[in-house]
Design a protein around this motif. Structure first.
Motif, PDB file in Angstrom:
ATOM      1  N   VAL A  21       0.837  -1.202   0.000  1.00  0.00           N
ATOM      2  CA  VAL A  21       0.000   0.000   0.000  1.00  0.00           C
ATOM      3  C   VAL A  21       0.876   1.257   0.000  1.00  0.00           C
ATOM      4  O   VAL A  21       0.601   2.236  -0.705  1.00  0.00           O
ATOM      5  CB  VAL A  21      -0.951   0.001   1.210  1.00  0.00           C
ATOM      6  CG1 VAL A  21      -1.703   1.318   1.315  1.00  0.00           C
ATOM      7  CG2 VAL A  21      -1.941  -1.152   1.105  1.00  0.00           C
ATOM      8  N   VAL A  22       1.954   1.218   0.774  1.00  0.00           N
ATOM      9  CA  VAL A  22       2.870   2.360   0.834  1.00  0.00           C
ATOM     10  C   VAL A  22       3.518   2.600  -0.529  1.00  0.00           C
ATOM     11  O   VAL A  22       3.570   3.730  -1.032  1.00  0.00           O
ATOM     12  CB  VAL A  22       3.948   2.133   1.915  1.00  0.00           C
ATOM     13  CG1 VAL A  22       5.035   3.210   1.830  1.00  0.00           C
ATOM     14  CG2 VAL A  22       3.323   2.150   3.298  1.00  0.00           C
ATOM     15  N   LEU A  24       2.473   1.580  -3.512  1.00  0.00           N
ATOM     16  CA  LEU A  24       1.492   1.941  -4.530  1.00  0.00           C
ATOM     17  C   LEU A  24       1.131   3.419  -4.466  1.00  0.00           C
ATOM     18  O   LEU A  24       0.678   4.001  -5.453  1.00  0.00           O
ATOM     19  CB  LEU A  24       0.228   1.091  -4.362  1.00  0.00           C
ATOM     20  CG  LEU A  24       0.359  -0.379  -4.789  1.00  0.00           C
ATOM     21  CD1 LEU A  24      -0.878  -1.162  -4.385  1.00  0.00           C
ATOM     22  CD2 LEU A  24       0.584  -0.481  -6.292  1.00  0.00           C
ATOM     23  N   ASN A  25       1.322   4.035  -3.309  1.00  0.00           N
ATOM     24  CA  ASN A  25       1.054   5.466  -3.150  1.00  0.00           C
ATOM     25  C   ASN A  25       2.334   6.294  -3.169  1.00  0.00           C
ATOM     26  O   ASN A  25       2.374   7.407  -2.642  1.00  0.00           O
ATOM     27  CB  ASN A  25       0.308   5.702  -1.835  1.00  0.00           C
ATOM     28  CG  ASN A  25      -1.115   5.176  -1.878  1.00  0.00           C
ATOM     29  OD1 ASN A  25      -2.027   5.837  -2.357  1.00  0.00           O
ATOM     30  ND2 ASN A  25      -1.323   3.955  -1.376  1.00  0.00           N
ATOM     31  N   ASN A  26       3.396   5.706  -3.779  1.00  0.00           N
ATOM     32  CA  ASN A  26       4.686   6.410  -3.946  1.00  0.00           C
ATOM     33  C   ASN A  26       5.281   6.850  -2.613  1.00  0.00           C
ATOM     34  O   ASN A  26       5.864   7.928  -2.509  1.00  0.00           O
ATOM     35  CB  ASN A  26       4.519   7.621  -4.873  1.00  0.00           C
ATOM     36  CG  ASN A  26       4.092   7.230  -6.262  1.00  0.00           C
ATOM     37  OD1 ASN A  26       4.547   6.227  -6.791  1.00  0.00           O
ATOM     38  ND2 ASN A  26       3.206   8.013  -6.855  1.00  0.00           N
ATOM     39  N   GLY A  27       5.122   6.011  -1.598  1.00  0.00           N
ATOM     40  CA  GLY A  27       5.672   6.316  -0.284  1.00  0.00           C
ATOM     41  C   GLY A  27       6.845   5.414   0.063  1.00  0.00           C
ATOM     42  O   GLY A  27       7.293   4.587  -0.743  1.00  0.00           O
ATOM     43  N   SER A  28       7.362   5.580   1.262  1.00  0.00           N
ATOM     44  CA  SER A  28       8.481   4.781   1.746  1.00  0.00           C
ATOM     45  C   SER A  28       8.424   4.738   3.267  1.00  0.00           C
ATOM     46  O   SER A  28       7.985   5.697   3.905  1.00  0.00           O
ATOM     47  CB  SER A  28       9.816   5.364   1.278  1.00  0.00           C
ATOM     48  OG  SER A  28      10.894   4.703   1.906  1.00  0.00           O
ATOM     49  N   GLN A  99      -2.553  -5.283  -8.122  1.00  0.00           N
ATOM     50  CA  GLN A  99      -3.006  -3.913  -8.330  1.00  0.00           C
ATOM     51  C   GLN A  99      -2.549  -3.349  -9.673  1.00  0.00           C
ATOM     52  O   GLN A  99      -3.209  -2.484 -10.238  1.00  0.00           O
ATOM     53  CB  GLN A  99      -2.493  -3.013  -7.194  1.00  0.00           C
ATOM     54  CG  GLN A  99      -3.134  -3.303  -5.854  1.00  0.00           C
ATOM     55  CD  GLN A  99      -4.624  -3.009  -5.857  1.00  0.00           C
ATOM     56  OE1 GLN A  99      -5.082  -2.022  -6.420  1.00  0.00           O
ATOM     57  NE2 GLN A  99      -5.397  -3.869  -5.220  1.00  0.00           N
ATOM     58  N   ARG A 100      -1.439  -3.839 -10.177  1.00  0.00           N
ATOM     59  CA  ARG A 100      -0.888  -3.297 -11.415  1.00  0.00           C
ATOM     60  C   ARG A 100      -1.203  -4.174 -12.635  1.00  0.00           C
ATOM     61  O   ARG A 100      -0.753  -3.875 -13.732  1.00  0.00           O
ATOM     62  CB  ARG A 100       0.631  -3.145 -11.270  1.00  0.00           C
ATOM     63  CG  ARG A 100       1.036  -2.163 -10.188  1.00  0.00           C
ATOM     64  CD  ARG A 100       2.512  -2.206  -9.890  1.00  0.00           C
ATOM     65  NE  ARG A 100       3.317  -1.834 -11.024  1.00  0.00           N
ATOM     66  CZ  ARG A 100       4.646  -1.795 -11.024  1.00  0.00           C
ATOM     67  NH1 ARG A 100       5.296  -2.116  -9.916  1.00  0.00           N
ATOM     68  NH2 ARG A 100       5.318  -1.448 -12.082  1.00  0.00           N
TER      69      ARG A 100
END
Length: 217
Positions: A21-22, A24-28, A99-100
């Motif tokens: 989830v992190v 997929l939302n361009n997080g880290s 998801q992709r």
């Protein structure tokens, strides 16, 4: 309670899903996943495999430290760490791939113009119009070819059914889609090959035409 390995499996499935989830939302999370993200950006290596390579070095180094003769206990910790790493990274790649995942639509309908306009208006995708010929009817027809994310399938089917309930639709899964709006091509081109390959001349642009992914033809 009292079953450490079962707790490990459940915990790793949760953390692997959370990591997906992190990403997929361009997080880290600010840990070793930064290295995995950098490797994934420039090379064809999944995030899960990147994390496994980094964590394997960290966890494996514990075997080199034998403090106070606790080698057997340390081996058990290393095995648990390896199991944690494999389950977590496998779950991460699974959620990311789901998801992709992309699908291809082939839409046969007399109302192809209305369907094409509705799809381009409701989604971020454009499409390609192909020329078709019905063998049984002997009539010329237009076929809509569309590539989209699998999670968008319900919306696309709803748009088609609203406009033409009798439309013939084929949906198929594709292994990978690369280009504008999808994944990047991460294959390196050798310098001598790129230097020898001729530069293609631009095709004359026709009004109302495009290429797949950002085109109508």
């Amino acid at each position: 309670e009292g079953n450490d390995f079962m707790s490990l499996i459940i915990g790793c499935m949760l953390t692997g899903t959370a990591l997906a989830v992190v990403f997929l939302n361009n997080g880290s999370t600010g840990g070793t996943d930064i290295i995995a993200a950098v490797v994934n950006k420039y090379y064809n290596v999944s995030l899960g495999k990147g994390l496994i390579m980094v964590d394997l070095v960290i966890i494996g180094s514990c075997l080199a430290i034998d403090s106070f003769g606790l080698f057997p206990q340390r081996c058990q910790m290393v095995v648990f760490g390896l199991c944690t790493m494999v389950i977590e990274c496998t779950m991460l790649d699974y959620v990311m791939n789901v998801q992709r995942q992309s699908v291809q639509f082939m839409i046969f309908s007399k109302e192809y113009k209305k369907i094409a306009e509705a799809i381009t208006r409701k989604t971020d995708h454009t499409l390609t119009i192909l020329d078709g010929h019905g063998w049984y009817t002997g009539k010329e027809m237009k076929v809509i070819c569309l590539l989209a994310k699998k999670r968008e399938s319900v919306l696309i089917f709803r748009l088609i059914k609203t406009i033409d309930p009798r439309a013939f639709v084929s949906q198929s899964s594709v292994i990978g889609v690369y280009g504008e709006g999808f994944d990047q091509i991460k294959v390196k081109v050798k310098k001598h090959e790129s230097a020898q390959s001729p530069t293609p001349e631009p095709l004359p642009r026709r009004e109302g035409s495009d290429m797949q992914g950002s085109s109508n033809e």
